[in-house]
Design a protein around this motif. Structure first.
Motif, PDB file in Angstrom:
ATOM      1  N   PHE A 220       1.010  -1.152  -0.060  1.00 63.15           N
ATOM      2  CA  PHE A 220       0.070  -0.035   0.107  1.00 63.15           C
ATOM      3  C   PHE A 220       0.910   1.060  -0.076  1.00 63.15           C
ATOM      4  O   PHE A 220       2.171   1.066   0.411  1.00 63.15           O
ATOM      5  CB  PHE A 220      -0.946   0.084   1.317  1.00 63.15           C
ATOM      6  CG  PHE A 220      -0.308   0.776   2.249  1.00 63.15           C
ATOM      7  CD1 PHE A 220       0.380   0.319   3.335  1.00 63.15           C
ATOM      8  CD2 PHE A 220      -0.880   2.023   2.798  1.00 63.15           C
ATOM      9  CE1 PHE A 220       1.112   0.779   4.394  1.00 63.15           C
ATOM     10  CE2 PHE A 220      -0.261   2.749   3.709  1.00 63.15           C
ATOM     11  CZ  PHE A 220       0.470   2.156   4.783  1.00 63.15           C
ATOM     12  N   GLY A 221       0.282   2.311  -0.339  1.00 64.63           N
ATOM     13  CA  GLY A 221       1.119   3.687  -0.209  1.00 64.63           C
ATOM     14  C   GLY A 221       2.290   3.624  -0.716  1.00 64.63           C
ATOM     15  O   GLY A 221       3.204   4.476  -0.252  1.00 64.63           O
ATOM     16  N   GLY A 222       2.827   3.029  -1.948  1.00 65.58           N
ATOM     17  CA  GLY A 222       4.043   3.406  -2.654  1.00 65.58           C
ATOM     18  C   GLY A 222       5.039   3.008  -1.984  1.00 65.58           C
ATOM     19  O   GLY A 222       5.381   1.923  -1.120  1.00 65.58           O
ATOM     20  N   LYS A 224       6.456   4.435   0.674  1.00 66.57           N
ATOM     21  CA  LYS A 224       6.144   4.688   2.100  1.00 66.57           C
ATOM     22  C   LYS A 224       5.534   3.127   2.683  1.00 66.57           C
ATOM     23  O   LYS A 224       6.253   2.733   3.668  1.00 66.57           O
ATOM     24  CB  LYS A 224       5.260   5.549   2.498  1.00 66.57           C
ATOM     25  CG  LYS A 224       5.568   6.996   2.247  1.00 66.57           C
ATOM     26  CD  LYS A 224       4.690   8.098   2.520  1.00 66.57           C
ATOM     27  CE  LYS A 224       5.469   9.780   2.030  1.00 66.57           C
ATOM     28  NZ  LYS A 224       4.581  10.760   2.514  1.00 66.57           N
TER      29      LYS A 224
ATOM     30  N   THR B 175       3.603  11.409   7.306  1.00 67.87           N
ATOM     31  CA  THR B 175       2.211  10.541   6.880  1.00 67.87           C
ATOM     32  C   THR B 175       1.163  11.409   6.139  1.00 67.87           C
ATOM     33  O   THR B 175       0.023  10.830   5.871  1.00 67.87           O
ATOM     34  CB  THR B 175       1.543  10.282   8.115  1.00 67.87           C
ATOM     35  OG1 THR B 175       1.519  11.150   9.150  1.00 67.87           O
ATOM     36  CG2 THR B 175       2.587   8.833   8.795  1.00 67.87           C
ATOM     37  N   SER B 176       1.462  12.607   5.737  1.00 72.55           N
ATOM     38  CA  SER B 176       0.816  13.289   4.784  1.00 72.55           C
ATOM     39  C   SER B 176       0.959  12.885   3.332  1.00 72.55           C
ATOM     40  O   SER B 176       2.025  12.324   3.326  1.00 72.55           O
ATOM     41  CB  SER B 176       1.008  14.766   4.803  1.00 72.55           C
ATOM     42  OG  SER B 176       2.498  15.073   4.836  1.00 72.55           O
ATOM     43  N   ALA B 177       0.051  13.092   2.487  1.00 76.58           N
ATOM     44  CA  ALA B 177       0.315  12.613   0.951  1.00 76.58           C
ATOM     45  C   ALA B 177       1.817  13.166   0.611  1.00 76.58           C
ATOM     46  O   ALA B 177       2.275  12.316  -0.393  1.00 76.58           O
ATOM     47  CB  ALA B 177      -0.793  13.019   0.098  1.00 76.58           C
ATOM     48  N   VAL B 178       1.881  14.349   0.861  1.00 77.34           N
ATOM     49  CA  VAL B 178       3.224  15.123   0.343  1.00 77.34           C
ATOM     50  C   VAL B 178       3.954  15.666   1.348  1.00 77.34           C
ATOM     51  O   VAL B 178       2.896  16.210   2.404  1.00 77.34           O
ATOM     52  CB  VAL B 178       3.047  15.687  -0.954  1.00 77.34           C
ATOM     53  CG1 VAL B 178       2.745  14.985  -2.235  1.00 77.34           C
ATOM     54  CG2 VAL B 178       2.054  16.804  -0.839  1.00 77.34           C
ATOM     55  N   PHE B 220      -1.115  10.184   3.321  1.00 78.49           N
ATOM     56  CA  PHE B 220      -0.859   9.296   2.431  1.00 78.49           C
ATOM     57  C   PHE B 220      -1.439   7.916   2.431  1.00 78.49           C
ATOM     58  O   PHE B 220      -2.026   7.781   3.727  1.00 78.49           O
ATOM     59  CB  PHE B 220       0.798   9.027   2.485  1.00 78.49           C
ATOM     60  CG  PHE B 220       1.152   7.555   3.267  1.00 78.49           C
ATOM     61  CD1 PHE B 220       1.463   7.865   4.585  1.00 78.49           C
ATOM     62  CD2 PHE B 220       1.468   6.534   2.571  1.00 78.49           C
ATOM     63  CE1 PHE B 220       1.572   6.799   5.434  1.00 78.49           C
ATOM     64  CE2 PHE B 220       1.893   5.641   3.273  1.00 78.49           C
ATOM     65  CZ  PHE B 220       1.866   5.551   4.762  1.00 78.49           C
ATOM     66  N   GLY B 221      -1.784   7.116   1.526  1.00 75.46           N
ATOM     67  CA  GLY B 221      -2.233   5.645   1.502  1.00 75.46           C
ATOM     68  C   GLY B 221      -3.647   5.684   2.187  1.00 75.46           C
ATOM     69  O   GLY B 221      -3.866   4.665   2.913  1.00 75.46           O
TER      70      GLY B 221
END
Lengths: 333, 333
Positions: A220-222, A224, B175-178, B220-221
């Motif tokens: 999941f999540g690439g 990370k 843990t944020s998308a970017v 993220f995720g």
């Protein structure tokens, strides 16, 4: 069925398959908890999986877990090749004592067979007021980000946080893109999977569930999620002297058994850093949960807790076909 | 510039801005490490951020970190409102001793200002042969999965694993998308962001970077990343009696300073569970890393280590505009 009836069915079935009584009790309890919480794939259906592992010779049916403390903050249970549940049950009181004495402690389960989720274990710690993190590898089925061949297992991470007077904040998820059972369900139904779930054995993206099962799943999540999957392998594999997911699937020798190896549980006593101010700071955590729920977002495990309330009040429904399969297990034994 | 020249420039600039010498040394070291490793956004550019925090009155410039051990397995450093670097440096030897004695230990940094990545801290532990996990909240900028309003910070998770004779396995990700800085760069460049990075203040998905900065970023995720973000808040907030990301941004009172609050570092001594067999099991970890790299996938931090080797051999290039901005900071002081 009531949960008591379910527990009796599960215990009897496991006993009939040759599992020692203390193991059968511990394993049945976990399956009942899964069914109670509406996790069908981790519920009583797992009787079929567990009995399969027993009959395949993957499990030591009368293993006696041995608890040691290699350092003052560490607890180790050698499960002797039995199911993880009894090993955890034997280690739990020592882990609780150790975490309370030192503020933090780690429990390694070694040489155990895994077929269940990790949330029952972190919940057992939150019930005693502790914060818990649990990780375990599985079988090598999952490719690292940037690769297409299996290295990692589905490598779940579970976390638990005690909430006074209510169900704990608990999450437990695979670091693979989806659960392996999900792909299995697509295969059985003859349905294609999305093309970002995995690769075929040649490393090509595919929508064929069967080919993903024979190839590799994605994390999941690439990158990370892939980094977290590696962390799980390291913490619950080499760090505790136990198998990686690659080692687990090699040790299975195509018997189709459940993953074999280790598990790491870290327990932290909130009173360690907080002293008398535990309730004040747990209340600040509640404010954060409220800020999440107020905007319509759900906390992890909330569906599970709803199912639990229903099951405790009304019992659970077991599909007739599954019940028949379980009864057939018993007859064959 | 050589790394020594860079270190002198950073230390002098921080001293001129009013930072006490021991803090200036510790902070400069972290910035030099970032620049050395090719992390421009966590390199010498952060001098501008740190000096801004100092001038905004967010940082106690001469704070004296106080180290205590609330339980045998726990270490706490009260940073007294200073930058996190010196607090960590003061706590590190005690954390090392504690982890080696008990097998596992946790360090809480309390009441510190954060502007840096976490990898320097986990690397410091891997250099001593320990396994490390570090987490910290930030400012509330990130919405939980299923919501659209900020609750979490960018809440990084860092992990380090020692590799004898080579750079450690280290990851450190938000843990944020970017990263928030990524959105900031889009804003400055007047470029749209992908529509799955965040929401505007009305909770609508948007491609307008400025609106995302004023609204909320995503994790993220999906729900898994969101669950991890919550874990970071809990572990490095209420568990150690320190601010959540919501508390940090409230305490900033629109001064635009760096996040204030706590950090949790867990250190585990591989010799605890492994005894004399450490090198045997670390070699098994190396086999896993090889299985990742053999298929062309990269380990986390590999680009950083390549940049490090280049920088140690040839020094680093600082953009002229950034150098001018830094010199201007010094003149103004």
């Amino acid at each position: 069925m009531t949960l008591d009836e379910l527990r009796t069915l599960a215990t009897d079935t496991l006993r009939a398959a040759g599992l020692a009584y203390d193991h059968a009790e511990a394993v049945a309890e976990t399956m009942v908890a899964g069914e109670r919480d509406g996790c069908a794939s981790h519920g009583i259906y797992r009787l079929l999986v567990a009995v399969n592992s027993i009959r395949a010779g993957v499990v030591v049916t009368d293993a006696v877990p041995v608890v040691t403390s290699p350092r003052t903050g560490l607890v180790r249970v050698d499960g002797g090749g039995g199911f993880a549940q009894l090993a955890f049950a034997r280690g739990l009181p020592v882990l609780l004592d150790t975490a309370r004495s030192h503020g933090i402690a780690a429990l390694a389960l070694n040489n155990v067979v895994h077929f269940a989720a990790l949330w029952p274990e972190v919940e057992a710690l939150t019930e005693q007021g502790l914060v818990a993190i649990a990780v375990t590898p599985s079988h090598a089925w999952v490719a690292p980000a940037g690769g297409t061949r299996p290295v990692f297992g589905t490598n779940p991470i579970a976390f638990g946080w005690p909430r006074p007077g209510r169900e704990p904040f608990v999450f437990d998820f695979a670091t693979s893109a989806v659960a392996r059972g999900e792909i299995e369900l697509h295969r059985r139904a003859g349905k294609p999977v999305p093309d970002d779930w995995g690769y075929d054995a040649d490393g090509q993206a595919t929508t064929d569930a069967e080919k993903v099962l024979a190839g590799a799943m994605r994390t999941f999540g690439g990158h990370k999620g892939s980094a977290l999957a590696a962390m799980v392998e390291l913490l619950a594999g080499p760090l505790i002297g136990d198998l990686t997911s690659a080692g687990s699937i090699a040790a299975d020798r195509n018997r189709g058994g459940s993953p074999i190896g280790g598990e790491l549980v870290i327990a932290i006593d909130p009173a360690g850093f907080l002293g008398d101010a535990v309730s004040e700071h747990l209340a600040r955590a509640e404010a954060m949960f409220a800020a999440i729920e107020e905007q319509g977002a759900r906390l992890p495990s909330s569906r599970r807790y709803e199912a639990r309330r229903r099951s405790l009040a009304y019992g659970v429904e077991i599909p007739a076909a599954l019940h028949a399969d379980i009864m057939a297990l018993g007859e064959r034994a």
